[in-house]
Motif scaffolding. Sequence first.
Motif, mmCIF file in Angstrom:
data_model
loop_
_atom_site.group_PDB
_atom_site.id
_atom_site.type_symbol
_atom_site.label_atom_id
_atom_site.label_comp_id
_atom_site.label_asym_id
_atom_site.label_seq_id
_atom_site.Cartn_x
_atom_site.Cartn_y
_atom_site.Cartn_z
ATOM 1 N N THR A 2 29.335 75.262 58.459
ATOM 2 C CA THR A 2 28.858 74.167 59.290
ATOM 3 C C THR A 2 28.711 72.908 58.461
ATOM 4 O OG1 THR A 2 27.654 75.725 60.681
ATOM 5 C CG2 THR A 2 26.971 73.439 60.805
ATOM 6 N N ARG A 3 28.982 71.776 59.077
ATOM 7 C CA ARG A 3 28.826 70.493 58.395
ATOM 8 C C ARG A 3 27.350 70.174 58.263
ATOM 9 N NH1 ARG A 3 33.912 67.614 59.034
ATOM 10 N NH2 ARG A 3 32.982 65.797 58.050
ATOM 11 N N ASN A 4 27.006 69.553 57.134
ATOM 12 C CA ASN A 4 25.634 69.179 56.814
ATOM 13 C C ASN A 4 25.611 67.675 56.565
ATOM 14 O OD1 ASN A 4 23.200 68.623 55.531
ATOM 15 N ND2 ASN A 4 23.168 70.562 54.439
ATOM 16 N N PHE A 5 25.020 66.921 57.483
ATOM 17 C CA PHE A 5 24.975 65.463 57.408
ATOM 18 C C PHE A 5 23.685 65.004 56.752
ATOM 19 C CE2 PHE A 5 28.282 66.136 60.378
ATOM 20 C CZ PHE A 5 29.049 64.986 60.428
ATOM 21 N N LEU A 29 26.332 64.610 67.493
ATOM 22 C CA LEU A 29 26.808 65.691 66.631
ATOM 23 C C LEU A 29 26.610 67.021 67.350
ATOM 24 C CD1 LEU A 29 25.367 64.559 63.173
ATOM 25 C CD2 LEU A 29 27.786 64.624 63.851
ATOM 26 N N ALA A 33 25.716 71.287 63.811
ATOM 27 C CA ALA A 33 25.766 70.411 62.636
ATOM 28 C C ALA A 33 24.343 70.160 62.139
ATOM 29 C CB ALA A 33 26.445 69.095 62.978
ATOM 30 N N GLU A 34 24.135 70.390 60.859
ATOM 31 C CA GLU A 34 22.811 70.164 60.273
ATOM 32 C C GLU A 34 22.632 68.684 59.963
ATOM 33 O OE1 GLU A 34 22.111 72.819 56.988
ATOM 34 O OE2 GLU A 34 23.055 74.477 58.055
ATOM 35 N N GLN A 35 21.386 68.214 60.095
ATOM 36 C CA GLN A 35 21.051 66.830 59.786
ATOM 37 C C GLN A 35 19.831 66.792 58.885
ATOM 38 O OE1 GLN A 35 20.576 64.144 63.137
ATOM 39 N NE2 GLN A 35 21.831 65.491 64.421
ATOM 40 N N ASP A 77 28.593 65.681 54.402
ATOM 41 C CA ASP A 77 28.785 64.317 54.891
ATOM 42 C C ASP A 77 27.586 63.472 54.494
ATOM 43 O OD1 ASP A 77 31.120 64.351 57.228
ATOM 44 O OD2 ASP A 77 30.148 66.299 56.906
ATOM 45 N N LEU A 183 34.326 68.812 62.566
ATOM 46 C CA LEU A 183 32.931 69.141 62.299
ATOM 47 C C LEU A 183 32.716 70.575 61.831
ATOM 48 C CD1 LEU A 183 31.175 67.096 65.070
ATOM 49 C CD2 LEU A 183 31.479 66.534 62.681
ATOM 50 N N VAL A 184 33.756 71.319 61.657
ATOM 51 C CA VAL A 184 33.621 72.644 61.050
ATOM 52 C C VAL A 184 34.619 72.681 59.904
ATOM 53 C CG1 VAL A 184 33.818 75.125 61.402
ATOM 54 C CG2 VAL A 184 32.977 73.691 63.248
#
Length: 186
Positions: A2-5, A29, A33-35, A77, A183-184
Amino acid sequence: MTRNFLFLVGAARAGGNTEMLARRAAKELPAGAEQRWIRLPEVPLPPFEDRRHGAGDHPAPGPNEQLLMDATFAATDIVVVSPVYWYSVSASVKLYLDYWSGWMRLPVEFKAKMRGKTLWGVSVLSETAREAQPLIGTLELCAEYLSMNWGGVLLGNGSRPGDVLLDAEAMSAASTFFAGADLVSA
């Protein structure tokens, strides 16, 4: 994976126009997606000392520097959230970017860890998009130097608190700003 912003907010005012615009974009998002949001003025760094030419090694990171370095490495990101201040990024963002020079001299493989991440920008200005060109250039060149992906910059217009919410074009762009990102990642 998973993307991590990582959203690095460099505005001097909490909850200002630039942060409002970034939060609007972040709402789109995907749920997976983690923020992580960090307000740079709340994690102050000492003035950066360039030690490249005979002044010794970059010192061991203090608590705030370590927090920012760890968050930077954990992110896929990095989103720099900075109003246009005198045609560039805010002082806290500039200081954070200056620290990248020191991290390149620590035994942490900085350049290798940054390669392949995506760098994004979100900014609000009070005049025309032309005044954001130095800010955009700063971020784009940083991404290029470190072999990062360049996600682009979301721009809005506003001066007084809440003005950006009246910028229909910026609000519309915010709703799709991250849509082009894969996003993945593998």
